[in-house]
Design an enzyme around this catalytic site. Structure first.
Site, short mmCIF file in Angstrom:
data_model
loop_
_atom_site.label_atom_id
_atom_site.label_comp_id
_atom_site.label_asym_id
_atom_site.label_seq_id
_atom_site.Cartn_x
_atom_site.Cartn_y
_atom_site.Cartn_z
N ARG A 88 0.82 -1.21 0.00
CA ARG A 88 0.00 0.00 0.00
C ARG A 88 0.86 1.26 0.00
NH1 ARG A 88 -4.52 -2.58 2.31
NH2 ARG A 88 -6.36 -1.46 2.89
N ARG A 127 -23.05 -1.91 1.01
CA ARG A 127 -22.46 -3.12 1.59
C ARG A 127 -22.78 -3.18 3.09
NH1 ARG A 127 -16.02 -4.00 0.65
NH2 ARG A 127 -15.64 -2.90 2.58
P1 ADP Z 1 -10.02 -2.13 2.84
O1 ADP Z 1 -9.33 -2.52 1.56
O2 ADP Z 1 -11.45 -2.49 2.89
O3 ADP Z 1 -9.76 -0.72 3.27
P2 ADP Z 1 -8.28 -3.99 4.30
O4 ADP Z 1 -8.98 -5.15 4.87
O5 ADP Z 1 -7.38 -4.21 3.15
O6 ADP Z 1 -9.44 -2.96 4.01
O7 ADP Z 1 -7.46 -3.22 5.42
C1 ADP Z 1 -8.07 -2.76 6.60
C2 ADP Z 1 -7.11 -1.89 7.38
O8 ADP Z 1 -5.94 -2.67 7.69
C3 ADP Z 1 -6.58 -0.68 6.62
O9 ADP Z 1 -7.45 0.43 6.73
C4 ADP Z 1 -5.25 -0.46 7.36
O10 ADP Z 1 -5.45 0.15 8.60
C5 ADP Z 1 -4.77 -1.87 7.61
N1 ADP Z 1 -3.91 -2.39 6.51
C6 ADP Z 1 -4.18 -3.44 5.68
N2 ADP Z 1 -3.19 -3.65 4.81
C7 ADP Z 1 -2.26 -2.70 5.08
C8 ADP Z 1 -0.99 -2.36 4.50
N3 ADP Z 1 -0.50 -3.04 3.46
N4 ADP Z 1 -0.32 -1.31 5.03
C9 ADP Z 1 -0.82 -0.61 6.07
N5 ADP Z 1 -2.00 -0.85 6.65
C10 ADP Z 1 -2.72 -1.89 6.17
#
Ligand code: ADP
Length: 194
Positions: A88, A127
């Site tokens: 990310r 959703r």
């Molecule tokens: P969505 O794609 O629905 O926002 P995710 O399930 O991918 O949700 O992620 C939920 C939360 O987990 C994010 O808002 C963040 O706080 C954390 N998170 C997930 N993946 C990462 C990542 N690669 N880097 C930093 N934070 C992450």
């Protein structure tokens, strides 16, 4: 097959990853799921991550990189995996590059689901409504404020990740607003070459 799916919250990454996992018989590595499991188990990582996640902000690169590094060392990820929600940030993308290089592994494809933010906010709201209607519980970060923060975090921090892969020539884009079957078809076509 080593795949990355990029796209903001609500873009359908989870659905597509789940489908590709079946199709190619490779694990779906969702950092969101792994972090939520850590929060539920109250591990040291989970305790650190909870407040940040509830607010919709990004967990620190160190934590997430550590989780992924451990996970791709598991035997089931030896023949491939789908990364859902990672990388990310550019720092995460660079760390992943190093991890793969040290294992003499390469990415097969990076697929970005392109979306329209307003349409996405509507999609996310329905959703939540659907989940509540069917008696389910919504995630702590499933509320309009946290959505907006997550979309913003995506725009600011994750958009550079697609540039990173675009420059390397590995990025493919798909219209994430199309009906699910069309999105699936477009992705499958892109992967035919692999
Ligand atoms: P969505 O794609 O629905 O926002 P995710 O399930 O991918 O949700 O992620 C939920 C939360 O987990 C994010 O808002 C963040 O706080 C954390 N998170 C997930 N993946 C990462 C990542 N690669 N880097 C930093 N934070 C992450």
């Amino acid at each position: 097959m080593r795949l990355i799916l990029l796209g903001p919250t609500g873009a359908g990454k989870g659905k597509q990853s789940g489908r590709l996992k079946q199709k190619f018989d490779i694990p779906q590595l969702s950092t969101g799921d792994m972090l939520r499991a850590a929060v539920a188990a109250k591990t040291p990582v989970g305790l650190k991550a909870k407040a940040v996640m509830d607010a919709g902000a990004l967990v620190s690169d160190d934590i997430v990189i550590g989780i992924v590094a451990d996970r791709i060392d598991e035997p089931d990820a030896k023949n491939g995996f789908i990364l859902d929600g990672f990388p990310r940030t550019v720092a995460q993308a660079e760390a992943l590059q190093q991890m793969l290089q040290s294992k003499h592994m390469e990415l097969s494809a990076v697929i970005e689901l392109k979306v329209d933010e307003q349409a996405l906010l509507d999609r996310i709201q329905s959703r939540v409504d659907e989940t509540l209607k069917s008696g389910g519980t919504v995630r702590a970060d499933d509320n309009p404020d946290a959505f907006k923060t997550r979309l913003e975090a995506y725009r600011i921090q994750t958009a550079p990740v697609s540039h990173y892969y675009a420059e390397k020539g590995t990025l493919k884009t798909v219209d994430g607003m199309a009906p699910i079957d069309e999105v699936s078809h477009a992705i499958d076509q892109l992967l035919l070459a692999h």
